[in-house]
Design a protein around this motif. Sequence first.
Motif, mmCIF file in Angstrom:
data_model
loop_
_atom_site.group_PDB
_atom_site.id
_atom_site.type_symbol
_atom_site.label_atom_id
_atom_site.label_comp_id
_atom_site.label_asym_id
_atom_site.label_seq_id
_atom_site.Cartn_x
_atom_site.Cartn_y
_atom_site.Cartn_z
ATOM 1 N N CYS A 102 0.897 -0.836 0.452
ATOM 2 C CA CYS A 102 -0.233 -0.188 -0.494
ATOM 3 C C CYS A 102 0.344 1.031 -0.276
ATOM 4 C CB CYS A 102 -0.737 0.017 1.148
ATOM 5 S SG CYS A 102 -0.318 0.563 2.639
ATOM 6 N N GLY A 103 2.084 1.261 0.661
ATOM 7 C CA GLY A 103 2.756 1.999 0.739
ATOM 8 C C GLY A 103 2.347 2.807 1.566
ATOM 9 N N ARG A 104 1.862 3.088 2.054
ATOM 10 C CA ARG A 104 0.997 4.047 3.385
ATOM 11 C C ARG A 104 0.677 4.181 4.372
ATOM 12 N NH1 ARG A 104 -2.535 4.351 -0.952
ATOM 13 N NH2 ARG A 104 -3.724 2.902 -0.095
ATOM 14 N N CYS A 105 0.790 1.941 5.122
ATOM 15 C CA CYS A 105 0.950 2.113 6.495
ATOM 16 C C CYS A 105 2.186 2.361 7.067
ATOM 17 C CB CYS A 105 0.926 0.855 6.312
ATOM 18 S SG CYS A 105 1.568 -0.836 5.769
ATOM 19 N N CYS A 108 4.941 0.162 5.860
ATOM 20 C CA CYS A 108 5.685 0.708 4.637
ATOM 21 C C CYS A 108 6.736 1.236 4.378
ATOM 22 C CB CYS A 108 4.482 0.695 3.268
ATOM 23 S SG CYS A 108 4.010 -0.556 2.624
ATOM 24 N N CYS A 137 3.661 -5.141 4.326
ATOM 25 C CA CYS A 137 2.323 -3.765 4.427
ATOM 26 C C CYS A 137 1.385 -4.924 5.237
ATOM 27 C CB CYS A 137 2.283 -3.787 2.993
ATOM 28 S SG CYS A 137 0.938 -3.024 2.898
ATOM 29 N N GLU A 138 0.899 -4.100 6.027
ATOM 30 C CA GLU A 138 -0.230 -4.293 6.568
ATOM 31 C C GLU A 138 -2.273 -4.802 5.883
ATOM 32 O OE1 GLU A 138 -0.431 -0.862 9.930
ATOM 33 O OE2 GLU A 138 1.986 -1.561 10.294
HETATM 34 ZN ZN LIG Z 1 1.618 -0.790 3.499
#
Ligand SMILES: [Zn+2]
Length: 353
Positions: A91-94, A97, A105-106
């Motif tokens: 996701c690049g946001r959790c 990440c 990644c969650e």
């Molecule tokens: Zn993530």
Amino acid sequence: MRALVISQPNAIGMRQIEPQPMGSDDVIVRSSAIGICGTDLEILNGLISPKYVRYPVVIGHEWSGVVVDTGDNVKHIRPGDRVIVEGLVVCGRCESCRNGATNLCEHYDQLGFTRYGGGAEYVVAPGRNVHLIPDHVSHEAAVLVEPSATVLRGILRTPMQPGWTAAVVGPGTLGMLAIQFLKAFGASQILLVGVNDEQLEFGLRLGATSAVNSTKYDAVQRVRELTDGRGVDVAIETSGSADAVKTCLEACRYGGHAVLKGVAGEGKQLTLPSDFIMLRDITVHGIFSYTTQSWAAVLKLLAAGLIQFEPLITHRYPIDDFALAFHHLTYKQGVIVKIVMTHGSAKEGEATT
Ligand SMILES: [Zn+2]
Ligand SMILES: [Zn+2]
């Protein structure tokens, strides 16, 4: 289009499936070659936690192909490029990440588990997951980048130095890859521990310096004898059994590093004296999956010719012979390292000029 689908546990077959839509950040890859491994077998046998799979599963998490179309935002890849594709879609946001641990990644999502894998004729993947295959590497050999990225990540977590000694517990695909990486890192000794003489001999041909059959010898004692009584600087466990994890930890020298990569399976217990790791000052590295960095590192070694994947392909089948391929993967007779299936419509070298 056609795809190799595990519709539910114990049900696998070639099926017609709907093509996926391509977003502006995506690419469409025509799949050429698919490696299969123990994880595919676990998906088939229904042994993977529902957290990681969604049936029906279009399998194929180790695969390569040729790009046929790219979304408007994808600039680094063109139609006709020969590619391999990272399966984890992060996701690049959790929190994980953002910390750089994209392997954790969650929001778990992975090609060949929760999205179409290389068993489909055409696969849509995020452009950022796509890597070019070095020119001299075949589509079939390139499928080994995926498992390599986890093994190399394990070695990179240790302070491995030229001249260090190493043990590899488990002479399967991951073990054979570990031997090559350790060689590239300048290991002075690579001791291969396993239970099958044919697999051990294969490992010796790849660069292991000694083989120890743990059904005939006390493996830990043998490792100590071969290292002046010290144990190895780095021990890597790739076989996936609790006993092998114990062997790996016991094979380490005082202050050594253990890399745990194998999956023993849910419910398996490890019994050790509580003080074992503390008294020996051992560092234990648990290795779950890969990151984009470890893919890039594998590709650099592969492009430079420091590792070779071609000798590791022991079995090749057209995808329509999937039953035979899975039979070999299940019953393991003779030397088996990597079993690769190919799509009939996407022959090696097609659309690469
Ligand atoms: Zn993530
Ligand atoms: Zn795999």
